[in-house]
Structures are given as C-alpha cells and as structure tokens.
Design an enzyme around this catalytic site. Sequence first.
Site, PDB file in Angstrom:
ATOM      1  N   CYS A 331       0.851  -1.209   0.000  1.00 37.31           N
ATOM      2  CA  CYS A 331       0.000   0.000   0.000  1.00 37.31           C
ATOM      3  C   CYS A 331       0.880   1.251   0.000  1.00 37.31           C
ATOM      4  O   CYS A 331       1.734   1.417  -0.856  1.00 37.31           O
ATOM      5  CB  CYS A 331      -0.965  -0.043   1.182  1.00 37.31           C
ATOM      6  SG  CYS A 331      -2.255   1.237   1.136  1.00 37.31           S
ATOM      7  N   ILE A 332       0.706   2.152   0.966  1.00 43.25           N
ATOM      8  CA  ILE A 332       1.494   3.388   0.997  1.00 43.25           C
ATOM      9  C   ILE A 332       2.982   3.081   1.097  1.00 43.25           C
ATOM     10  O   ILE A 332       3.822   3.838   0.596  1.00 43.25           O
ATOM     11  CB  ILE A 332       1.039   4.301   2.157  1.00 43.25           C
ATOM     12  CG1 ILE A 332       1.753   5.655   2.096  1.00 43.25           C
ATOM     13  CG2 ILE A 332       1.266   3.634   3.503  1.00 43.25           C
ATOM     14  CD1 ILE A 332       1.292   6.638   3.154  1.00 43.25           C
TER      15      ILE A 332
END
Length: 602
Positions: A331-332
């Site tokens: 993800c991030i």
Amino acid sequence: MTTEDNAAGAKLEKMTTNLAKIEALSSRLMAALAARPASDPGVQGPGQEIYIKAATAYLAGLMQNPSRVLEQQISYWGKTMRHYVDAQQALASGELRAPEDTGPKDRRFSNPVWDSNPAFNFLKQQYLFNAEAVQNAVAVMEGIDDHERKRVDYFSRQIVDMLAPTNFLGTNPDALERALETDGESLVRGLENLVRDIEANNGEFAVTLADPEAFVVGENLATTPGKVVFRNRMLELIQYAPSTETVYETPLLIFPPWINKFYVMDLKPQNSLIKWVVEQGFTVFVVSWVNPDASYADVSLDDYIREGYLAAMAEVRRITDQPQINAVGYCIAGTTLGLTLSHLQRAGDTSVKSATFFTTLTDFSDPGEVGVFLDNDFVDGIERQSSADGMLSKTLMSRTFSYLRSNDLIYGPAIKSYMLGEAPPAFDLLYWNGDGTNLPCKMAMQYLRGLCQGDGLAKGTFPVFGHAASLSDILVPLCAIACETDHIAHWRGSFNGIKQMGSQDKTFILAQSGHIAGVINPPSKGKYGHYTNPRPVAGAPDDWKATASFTQGSWWPRWADWLANRSGAMKPARIPGDSTNAVLCDAPGTYVLAGPARVAKA
C-alpha cells in the site's frame, strides 16, 4: 395469585428495571458526547460547493431536457403509487398480507417480516423506490464532470444508506423481536455497548468491530518467532527465526504500511504470510513502524525514506553480509518504495535486487473510490486539523476508510451491537483493523497534496531529497499484486502505475477479493483465485485482464517461485542474534504495542 400472574409480574419488573438502566445509561451517553473535542468542519463532510453543483446540474437538466427528468419522476411516482394501491387492496381484502414484492433482494432486509408483514414491506419497498430514484437522478445529471458526478453519487448514497429503515429501532424487526424476547435486556446491552464506544473514543462515534479482550499481540496474534535486531525513532526491524535448515542467499525485507500495524501479515499461524514465507526458505525481515504522536509533526516522507527504508536496507545487508536485498512494499509503503527505488537509481545504488508491490498506487490520475475524499474541501480540513494536532489521527483515517464500505463496517455492526445488544465477534482481522496508527502531519500532507492530488510520482515532479522522482527510474525486476475489488488501491490504478515503471522484467498478478483479504489468502484455504498474463504489462488494464488466465487458489506459491528465482543459492539458515548483530527484544517488539493493542503477559 396464579402462576401466570406471577410470570407477568416478573416480566413487568424486569422491563421496569431495564428501563431504569436505560435512563442511567442515557445520562452517561450525554456526558460522553459532551466531552467530544471540537474538530474542523472540513473533516466531517464535503463542502457546500458539491451540493450547489449537484442542485445546479439537476435544475439545468430540468430546464434543458425536461422530458428526460419528468420521465424519471413519473416512473418513480408510478412505482410508488402502484405499490400504495396494491397495499391498500391487500388490506381491503381482509387479509393481513403484503402485496407481491418483485424488487431486488437486499441482505439488509433478510428478516422474513420484511416480506410477510404489510407495514414493514411497505416501508422496505418505498425506501428502495426512493433509493433508486436518487441514484437515477444523479446518473442523468448534466453539466458536471465525471469526478464531480462520482462525488455526488457517493455522498448521495451515504445519505440514502444512513436513512435505511433498518438503522432505526422502530423500523427494524430484528431489533424489536430481540427486545421483546429479552424483555428489553437487548436494548440495555446495546446502549451499554454504545456508551462504551463513545467513552472509549472521546465522544466520537466508532463502533467496536471485534472483541477487544479476545486477542493479545504477541500471544495469539503476531506469534511467528523472531527478534528485534535494530531500532531507531522510525522503526523496529524484526528478523524472523528460520524454520528450514537452509535459506536463500538474498534476504527479504518487507515494508508494511504505516497507516496500520504490520501484524496483518502475521495474524494467526494458519493465515500468517510472514510465517508461510519463512517456511519457504527465505530469511525474512519486517519493519514495525513507530506509532507517531504530536512530537513527530515535522517528520516528512524524506525522513521515512532516510530513517526507514535506507536505514533498514543497510541493516539487513550488514546483518546478512549480502550486497543486495529483495524488497516488498504494501500500500502506501509500496508507493514510498517506488520513491526510494527512483532515488537509488539516480544515486547509482544497486542495493535492491528486486521489488514486490502489494496493492500499491503510484499513478493517482484516477485514485478510485477513495478519490471522493481527495478534493480540497476534505484535504484543507485535514490539513487544518492535523496542523492543530501535530498528526493525522488514526480515528479520522479509520472512519474515512470505513465509510467506503459503510453498510459493512458501520451500519451493519452498529445494528448488531447497539440494537441487538450483541458482543463484537472474536475476529482477528477486525481486531487488527481497529488497532490503527497516526500519521505525522508533514508526511501526511506531502502524501495527500503531492502524490494523491498532484500525482507527482507519475508526473515525475515529486521531490525526494530535493530531486524529482520518476516511475521510469524504477529498473529492478518487479512483481505487483493487485486485488480485484480493492476499494483503497484499485487494481486498474495499480496496473497503470506499474506499466509506467522502467523495468523490463515485470510480473502483474490480479488477485480476487479486496485490499486485505486478497493479500492475506493462504494456500491452505483455497479460497480466492488470481489472474496472470504472459503479455507485457502495457495497454489498458481491462484488455490485459480479458486475455489473462485464471488460477483457482492463492497467489502466494506463484510469488514464492518468482522470488526464489531472484534470491540466489541456498546456504545454512541464519539465526537472529548470532555474531553479526545484537538482539534488542523478542518479536513482535515494542512499537507495535503502542495504542489499543494489549501487551502480552510476561
């Protein structure tokens, strides 16, 4: 006095007692709500501009194409009146029955009473007619662009979902039946649950999704054996103990997202990705990020790269005495891995041998469903609030993501907890979901402004250590896993970012299910399948999928094979804490325990 009289008296006394409890709990509830701190209006809902645009577009459509609008309205009126007449005729016939219901099935109305009772059936069908009318009205709006239409559609659906009759005690047959069965005890338990949640969240509404007493991090969650072998202000580095006699030469370093805690990949042994990867013969290191408080307000993405990525990479190379590592970003953390790889390429640093991206967006030109929260009305509010707090709070982030699936993550659980008086389930994934982390103010705004709004990585304008990063700089062999129904990092956006990376060795895997379930999908379950395609990661995402092959079962073995081919020869297993490094403490470490997670008993 008869036995029946005694029973009736006992029931009345119980009901009276419960009503008294409700009165006392209501006073506690009002006190808890009054303690809620003031927050910026911008984080509570969209700005007025979106409503003005919607009203203007609807009126413009009415003026420019009145027949189209009237056609929709007449269709809605016709359905509504026809159902009213049917209901009246059924009542006039002397039969207590509902008229024929040919509408779509909706799991919120699964109680048979919604179909058999005329009053409840009337409520249900009228609500569904209204919901359909609202959606149709948004669909034909003219004079607004696609992004604005998506926002209007999303927020109108939020209002429609909030007003569902199932969300109110007087029109929820499940809740009414439970209250009668328990002589009001279910309502008392429900109010106790509500007061507990409001008090625990400083006056904010946040339903508890999982039993907080059922899990202990380090005891029945995050139990894969390992040691913390490095710590700085940003992270603890965990090296996991081998479970095979030999391991691949090149170590694996996993960067989880710092929006949540790393143990989503190490929940229980039977669904632990970390444990499974260790069992495949890899030396696995995982970063456990710090849970920032206001003292981290000025920490930037550069700091995460310097003191997080680069520091962890250097320690893993030193501990294993290897010149290169294989890296994973989720993800991030995958987005930031992309920034890091661009920096390393520019610096001529070959520390990373291959990269894997789990559900990662690097191209934000279409951010997907989460894009409804990325306009300035919300981001300005987030900036003001996080500047005042020194951080973007985990509560605000959790609430935002929950509203992307409001019926599943807000209204449904609230009905069970507050109306039915049920205890939250002992569900490991939902427990983890409630164990969030804060984000430093500066880093959060750089991410929201520069990457999400500005699409700076895909455009080659986002700075890392003063130099613009670019997707074309990412040249290492890479594997990307995206999830078909991901509502946070949608798979088409992930595909579009990967195809812009400069690597000539790309593998793209599209897994079934969503952001978490699609990744945490152990082979033993045989639950979700995945798509692969030997064609280049190029062109339109849907064209790639249309010619892809589907394989039933987890993508984990396929990725392990890919990784093994890029991990060198086998060598004797590495033991955490041998002569190459000191051990600071046992896994899962100390940083993961900051927040609602309970500390394992000594």
